[in-house]
Design a protein around this motif. Structure first.
Motif, mmCIF file in Angstrom:
data_model
loop_
_atom_site.group_PDB
_atom_site.id
_atom_site.type_symbol
_atom_site.label_atom_id
_atom_site.label_comp_id
_atom_site.label_asym_id
_atom_site.label_seq_id
_atom_site.Cartn_x
_atom_site.Cartn_y
_atom_site.Cartn_z
ATOM 1 N N ALA A 19 -5.317 24.206 -6.196
ATOM 2 C CA ALA A 19 -5.433 24.621 -4.797
ATOM 3 C C ALA A 19 -6.847 24.488 -4.259
ATOM 4 C CB ALA A 19 -4.958 26.063 -4.639
ATOM 5 N N SER A 20 -7.829 24.315 -5.140
ATOM 6 C CA SER A 20 -9.207 24.153 -4.686
ATOM 7 C C SER A 20 -9.601 22.683 -4.518
ATOM 8 C CB SER A 20 -10.171 24.824 -5.674
ATOM 9 O OG SER A 20 -10.153 24.168 -6.940
ATOM 10 N N ASP A 21 -8.672 21.756 -4.774
ATOM 11 C CA ASP A 21 -8.939 20.320 -4.660
ATOM 12 C C ASP A 21 -8.608 19.869 -3.241
ATOM 13 O OD1 ASP A 21 -8.972 17.570 -4.702
ATOM 14 O OD2 ASP A 21 -7.728 17.359 -6.485
ATOM 15 N N PRO A 22 -9.606 19.503 -2.428
ATOM 16 C CA PRO A 22 -9.336 19.122 -1.023
ATOM 17 C C PRO A 22 -8.367 17.958 -0.889
ATOM 18 C CG PRO A 22 -11.685 19.485 -1.367
ATOM 19 C CD PRO A 22 -11.049 19.486 -2.728
ATOM 20 N N ASP A 23 -8.479 16.957 -1.769
ATOM 21 C CA ASP A 23 -7.580 15.811 -1.683
ATOM 22 C C ASP A 23 -6.139 16.237 -1.932
ATOM 23 O OD1 ASP A 23 -7.192 12.707 -1.753
ATOM 24 O OD2 ASP A 23 -6.178 13.425 -3.565
ATOM 25 N N ALA A 24 -5.934 17.115 -2.909
ATOM 26 C CA ALA A 24 -4.584 17.576 -3.223
ATOM 27 C C ALA A 24 -3.989 18.370 -2.070
ATOM 28 C CB ALA A 24 -4.607 18.432 -4.493
ATOM 29 N N ILE A 25 -4.797 19.212 -1.439
ATOM 30 C CA ILE A 25 -4.303 20.006 -0.309
ATOM 31 C C ILE A 25 -4.078 19.110 0.906
ATOM 32 C CG2 ILE A 25 -4.790 21.942 1.218
ATOM 33 C CD1 ILE A 25 -4.052 22.626 -1.734
ATOM 34 N N ASP A 26 -4.925 18.096 1.084
ATOM 35 C CA ASP A 26 -4.700 17.146 2.173
ATOM 36 C C ASP A 26 -3.355 16.437 2.005
ATOM 37 O OD1 ASP A 26 -7.088 17.752 3.396
ATOM 38 O OD2 ASP A 26 -8.159 15.990 2.654
ATOM 39 N N TRP A 27 -3.007 16.075 0.758
ATOM 40 C CA TRP A 27 -1.717 15.433 0.517
ATOM 41 C C TRP A 27 -0.567 16.404 0.809
ATOM 42 C CZ3 TRP A 27 0.898 11.183 0.379
ATOM 43 C CH2 TRP A 27 2.158 11.133 -0.208
ATOM 44 N N ARG A 66 0.834 -1.207 0.000
ATOM 45 C CA ARG A 66 0.000 0.000 0.000
ATOM 46 C C ARG A 66 0.871 1.260 0.000
ATOM 47 N NH1 ARG A 66 -3.857 -1.132 4.950
ATOM 48 N NH2 ARG A 66 -3.856 1.152 4.954
ATOM 49 N N ILE A 67 1.951 1.238 0.758
ATOM 50 C CA ILE A 67 2.863 2.381 0.786
ATOM 51 C C ILE A 67 3.456 2.614 -0.599
ATOM 52 C CG2 ILE A 67 5.044 3.230 1.745
ATOM 53 C CD1 ILE A 67 4.368 1.578 4.283
ATOM 54 N N VAL A 68 3.881 1.528 -1.243
ATOM 55 C CA VAL A 68 4.472 1.634 -2.577
ATOM 56 C C VAL A 68 3.451 2.174 -3.575
ATOM 57 C CG1 VAL A 68 5.403 0.295 -4.498
ATOM 58 C CG2 VAL A 68 6.217 -0.133 -2.180
ATOM 59 N N ALA A 69 2.211 1.701 -3.494
ATOM 60 C CA ALA A 69 1.179 2.154 -4.425
ATOM 61 C C ALA A 69 0.899 3.645 -4.256
ATOM 62 C CB ALA A 69 -0.104 1.344 -4.221
ATOM 63 N N THR A 70 0.811 4.104 -3.019
ATOM 64 C CA THR A 70 0.584 5.532 -2.784
ATOM 65 C C THR A 70 1.777 6.348 -3.278
ATOM 66 O OG1 THR A 70 -0.894 5.192 -0.921
ATOM 67 C CG2 THR A 70 0.267 7.290 -0.998
ATOM 68 N N GLY A 71 2.992 5.874 -2.997
ATOM 69 C CA GLY A 71 4.177 6.576 -3.464
ATOM 70 C C GLY A 71 4.253 6.646 -4.978
ATOM 71 N N ALA A 72 3.790 5.588 -5.643
ATOM 72 C CA ALA A 72 3.805 5.570 -7.107
ATOM 73 C C ALA A 72 2.831 6.585 -7.687
ATOM 74 C CB ALA A 72 3.481 4.174 -7.618
ATOM 75 N N ALA A 73 1.722 6.812 -6.987
ATOM 76 C CA ALA A 73 0.685 7.707 -7.487
ATOM 77 C C ALA A 73 0.889 9.160 -7.074
ATOM 78 C CB ALA A 73 -0.682 7.228 -6.997
ATOM 79 N N ARG A 74 1.778 9.404 -6.117
ATOM 80 C CA ARG A 74 1.952 10.750 -5.566
ATOM 81 C C ARG A 74 3.385 11.226 -5.775
ATOM 82 N NH1 ARG A 74 -3.040 12.929 -3.312
ATOM 83 N NH2 ARG A 74 -4.312 11.114 -2.754
ATOM 84 N N THR A 75 3.580 12.514 -5.563
ATOM 85 C CA THR A 75 4.913 13.088 -5.650
ATOM 86 C C THR A 75 5.155 14.001 -4.457
ATOM 87 O OG1 THR A 75 4.096 14.932 -6.996
ATOM 88 C CG2 THR A 75 4.992 13.026 -8.176
ATOM 89 N N VAL A 76 6.413 14.349 -4.240
ATOM 90 C CA VAL A 76 6.774 15.290 -3.189
ATOM 91 C C VAL A 76 6.736 16.697 -3.769
ATOM 92 C CG1 VAL A 76 8.599 16.091 -1.644
ATOM 93 C CG2 VAL A 76 8.197 13.647 -1.934
ATOM 94 N N GLN A 77 5.844 17.504 -3.263
ATOM 95 C CA GLN A 77 5.728 18.899 -3.687
ATOM 96 C C GLN A 77 5.491 19.734 -2.430
ATOM 97 O OE1 GLN A 77 2.638 17.729 -6.616
ATOM 98 N NE2 GLN A 77 3.690 19.084 -8.025
ATOM 99 N N ALA A 126 -1.629 24.682 9.209
ATOM 100 C CA ALA A 126 -2.667 25.717 9.199
ATOM 101 C C ALA A 126 -2.322 26.808 8.199
ATOM 102 C CB ALA A 126 -2.829 26.310 10.605
ATOM 103 N N ARG A 127 -1.041 27.175 8.135
ATOM 104 C CA ARG A 127 -0.622 28.223 7.194
ATOM 105 C C ARG A 127 -0.789 27.752 5.748
ATOM 106 N NH1 ARG A 127 4.187 29.665 9.528
ATOM 107 N NH2 ARG A 127 5.232 27.965 8.452
ATOM 108 N N LEU A 128 -0.468 26.478 5.496
ATOM 109 C CA LEU A 128 -0.638 25.938 4.146
ATOM 110 C C LEU A 128 -2.094 26.006 3.705
ATOM 111 C CD1 LEU A 128 0.956 22.758 2.674
ATOM 112 C CD2 LEU A 128 -1.519 23.026 2.551
ATOM 113 N N ARG A 129 -2.997 25.617 4.587
ATOM 114 C CA ARG A 129 -4.410 25.627 4.223
ATOM 115 C C ARG A 129 -4.922 27.054 4.013
ATOM 116 N NH1 ARG A 129 -6.491 20.672 4.350
ATOM 117 N NH2 ARG A 129 -5.486 19.050 5.638
ATOM 118 N N ALA A 130 -4.435 27.999 4.813
ATOM 119 C CA ALA A 130 -4.847 29.393 4.625
ATOM 120 C C ALA A 130 -4.302 29.942 3.315
ATOM 121 C CB ALA A 130 -4.357 30.239 5.806
#
Length: 339
Positions: free
Chosen positions: A189-197, A85-96, A213-217
């Motif tokens: 920036a309006s995508d909740p899933d993207a901001i949660d990541w 599961r960790i590998v699958a999430t890492g494959a689908a996501r990036t560090v930003q 908190a600052r990131l979300r604001a």
């Protein structure tokens, strides 16, 4: 896995723990040092593509999948059980790591530019750093606190930065008339899933609690006035993007912790592009960079010997070092480069 490869991955995780996580994220320091000595996990990491082995991504993917925030010896069985599961999430996501607080270190050089400014960020992610003129900043200086607010008044987003010289505190905000970004994987920036990541990528630890908190604001600011962020390689897109900026504005191409994702040849190519960009498009271009020591040898050579650079970027103006900027914008130091 070869012994050399295991040693290479172990050395990377050991360095991540001792040099980057130490003193700022005790949990990540513990996890990194634990992995550096764990042959079984090192074998599993070796099976991943090189970009997917990085600690930031592996740790964030584990947390996304529900890893307990426990010391390494306690979390290790969970990691092994849920590795797929960790590998699958890492494959689908990036560090930003789209850290808005870095704007506290961008404002000092930006405030020195007269007239309208066109901001072009390479590696923009959600574009949270494209709004330095929309955020308030609390600067701590040797003579006491200094608060600066945008011309429109105090912002809901308040950054915090310690400056080693009062002269670094900007006397005015830049007149930003255009904002544009380039990213391999732009974030809405309006995508909740993207901001949660993005929030999940923030390291655990008391030094980082305020960052979420600052990131979300800041994301709310970007969502209300979405910047134009195009998908593409910064080396292929920067020339055309800069040429599209308003004709009467000074173009500022800037980035933080982006060039480390290129190999040495790619970094050289981008630096050469930037050195000649103004001439090629017949415009005034300023290149501002926040990158780690070791990114470009000609910049490293201008950093005084013995300068402490842990947790810091070397900030440059047209490839000339002007300051040390904390990786998350917490400090801004010009004295190492003051005659």
């Amino acid at each position: 896995m070869s012994t050399d490869q295991q040693h290479e991955i172990a050395a990377y995780y050991d360095d991540f723990g001792r040099r980057w996580a130490h003193g700022t994220s005790p949990l990540y320091e513990d996890w990194a040092l634990g992995i550096a000595r764990d042959a079984e996990v090192l074998d599993r990491l070796a099976a991943l593509p090189l970009p997917k082995r990085q600690a930031n991504l592996v740790f964030a993917a584990a947390r996304w999948e529900g890893a307990p925030m426990s010391p390494y010896h306690e979390v290790r069985p969970w990691l092994l059980e849920h590795w797929d599961r960790i590998v699958a999430t890492g494959a689908a996501r990036t560090v930003q790591t789209n850290e808005a607080n870095r704007c506290a270190t961008w404002l000092p050089p930006l405030s020195r530019i007269d007239g309208p400014v066109a901001l072009l960020e390479v590696g923009a992610a959600a574009g949270l750093c494209l709004f330095p003129d929309r955020y308030s900043v609390d600067y701590a200086t040797p003579s006491g606190p200094r608060r600066v607010d945008p011309p429109t008044g105090p912002s809901d987003v308040v950054l915090a930065c310690r400056a080693d010289d009062e002269a670094s505190v900007p006397a005015r905000y830049p007149d930003v008339v255009w904002r544009h970004g380039i990213d391999l994987d732009p974030i809405d920036a309006s995508d909740p899933d993207a901001i949660d990541w993005l929030a999940n990528l923030v390291w655990p630890g008391p030094d980082h609690d305020a960052r979420v908190a600052r990131l979300r604001a800041a994301a709310a600011v970007a969502a209300a006035d979405p910047p134009d962020i195009e998908r593409g390689d910064l080396r292929e897109r920067v020339t055309d993007a800069a040429a599209a900026a308003p004709a009467d504005a000074t173009i500022v191409v800037f980035h933080s912790a982006v060039l480390l994702y290129l190999d040495a040849a790619g970094r050289r190519q981008f630096a050469d592009l930037m050195a000649d960009l103004g001439r090629r498009i017949d415009r005034r271009v300023v290149w501002l960079s926040n990158e780690t020591l070791g990114t470009l040898p000609e910049i490293d050579a201008r950093v005084p010997a013995g300068t402490a650079t842990d947790h810091r970027f070397v900030q440059t103006w047209d490839a000339e070092p002007i300051a040390l900027a904390h990786q998350h914008g917490a400090t801004y130091e010009t004295r190492p480069f003051t005659p």
